[in-house]
Design an enzyme around this catalytic site. Structure first.
Site, short mmCIF file in Angstrom:
data_model
loop_
_atom_site.label_atom_id
_atom_site.label_comp_id
_atom_site.label_asym_id
_atom_site.label_seq_id
_atom_site.Cartn_x
_atom_site.Cartn_y
_atom_site.Cartn_z
N PRO A 86 64.05 66.75 64.80
CA PRO A 86 62.98 67.44 64.02
C PRO A 86 63.21 68.27 63.21
O PRO A 86 62.37 68.70 62.04
CB PRO A 86 62.25 68.10 65.37
CG PRO A 86 62.75 67.72 66.49
CD PRO A 86 64.07 67.23 66.20
N GLU A 114 67.05 68.74 75.02
CA GLU A 114 66.88 70.11 74.06
C GLU A 114 67.38 69.81 72.59
O GLU A 114 67.20 70.64 71.86
CB GLU A 114 67.22 71.25 74.59
CG GLU A 114 66.32 71.81 75.68
CD GLU A 114 65.04 71.93 75.32
OE1 GLU A 114 64.67 72.59 74.36
OE2 GLU A 114 64.07 71.36 75.86
N ARG A 151 63.24 46.68 55.02
CA ARG A 151 62.33 46.08 53.97
C ARG A 151 62.92 46.33 52.62
O ARG A 151 62.50 45.50 51.93
CB ARG A 151 60.95 46.84 54.16
CG ARG A 151 60.49 46.56 55.53
CD ARG A 151 58.98 47.40 55.62
NE ARG A 151 58.04 46.60 55.12
CZ ARG A 151 57.32 46.35 54.10
NH1 ARG A 151 57.66 47.47 53.04
NH2 ARG A 151 56.48 45.67 53.67
N ASP A 165 54.15 47.08 48.04
CA ASP A 165 53.85 48.00 48.98
C ASP A 165 53.35 49.29 48.53
O ASP A 165 53.36 49.67 47.39
CB ASP A 165 55.20 48.10 49.63
CG ASP A 165 55.65 47.18 50.70
OD1 ASP A 165 54.74 46.53 51.02
OD2 ASP A 165 56.86 47.08 50.99
N1 ADE Z 1 63.74 63.66 67.74
C1 ADE Z 1 62.80 64.48 68.15
N2 ADE Z 1 61.75 64.62 67.38
C2 ADE Z 1 62.01 64.13 66.32
C3 ADE Z 1 61.38 63.79 64.93
N3 ADE Z 1 60.09 64.15 64.61
N4 ADE Z 1 62.23 63.15 64.10
C4 ADE Z 1 63.35 62.68 64.38
N5 ADE Z 1 64.06 62.64 65.47
C5 ADE Z 1 63.44 63.54 66.57
#
Ligand code: ADE
Length: 221
Positions: A86, A114, A151, A165
């Site tokens: 994330p 985590e 793609r 697209d």
């Molecule tokens: N792992 C956990 N959440 C994620 C996300 N939003 N994007 C990529 N990998 C992740």
């Protein structure tokens, strides 16, 4: 193009790639997808791949050794290696296109628990996030990346469906309709039934702009 997906949950990836357009692309040798179980690269007993965080705190952290050894088992000079986290760069159509242009071999590393030991960053080219939310693992994000990149590979989808697209030239795609012409009083625009291809094309170009203004004005800025 070759993808190596490093994961603790190979079956999640298998389930996805064994269906649909991705499967056809694999069968047609346009794509190669290898699934590597990170657990196979631990040097610890009982297949251990994670441990508690230094400094304390909740959850478990993926250890350097199995992840880096798994990367090294598949990497060569041509490969690009990304962690799915994330904290990564937000994935987009543009990033997908850039990656396809840069390499024929993408290694995607799926995190869990985590997250990764921070030192793993020294062994990869970057991190990719698919959006500002936290998932339980990197498998779905890895599949999003594979699918979006696929793609762009010539032959995976029809050239003309690719041309129109969404996100090409920062515009969304024009609206599509199919039979019946009248669905509960909602009609297909007359112009699409006119048979006048030049007019239809002009109408669709206008529709792209209208739809983008309405749904995603941020793209026009
Ligand atoms: N792992 C956990 N959440 C994620 C996300 N939003 N994007 C990529 N990998 C992740």
């Amino acid at each position: 193009m070759r993808f190596d997906i490093l994961t603790l949950f190979p079956k999640v990836i298998e389930a996805y790639i064994n269906e649909s357009i991705i499967k056809r692309a694999i069968n047609n040798k346009l794509l190669e997808i290898n699934i590597i179980n990170i657990r196979d690269y631990t040097l610890l007993k009982n297949g251990q791949v994670d441990d508690t965080p230094y400094g304390g705190g909740a959850g478990m952290v993926l250890m350097c050794e199995p992840v880096v050894r798994a990367i090294e088992a598949v990497k060569d000079e041509e490969s690009l290696v990304y962690l799915l986290t994330p904290q990564g760069k937000i994935f987009s159509d543009k990033l997908a296109n850039d990656i396809v242009k840069k390499t024929k071999h993408l290694i995607l590393v799926c995190g869990h628990y985590e997250g990764f030991d921070e030192r793993i960053l020294n062994f990869v080219d970057g991190e990719i996030s698919i959006g500002d939310y936290v998932l339980t693992g990197g498998e779905l994000p890895a599949m999003v990346v594979v699918d979006a990149l696929a793609r762009f590979i010539p032959g995976v989808i029809k050239e003309d469906s690719f041309m129109n697209d969404s996100f090409k030239n920062n515009l969304l795609d024009y609206p599509m309709y199919t039979k019946p012409r009248d669905f509960r009083g909602y009609l297909v625009p007359d112009i699409l039934l006119s048979g006048d291809h030049a007019k239809i094309e002009a109408y669709r170009e206008e529709e792209k702009i209208r739809v983008t203004k309405e749904k995603r004005p941020d793209l026009l800025k």
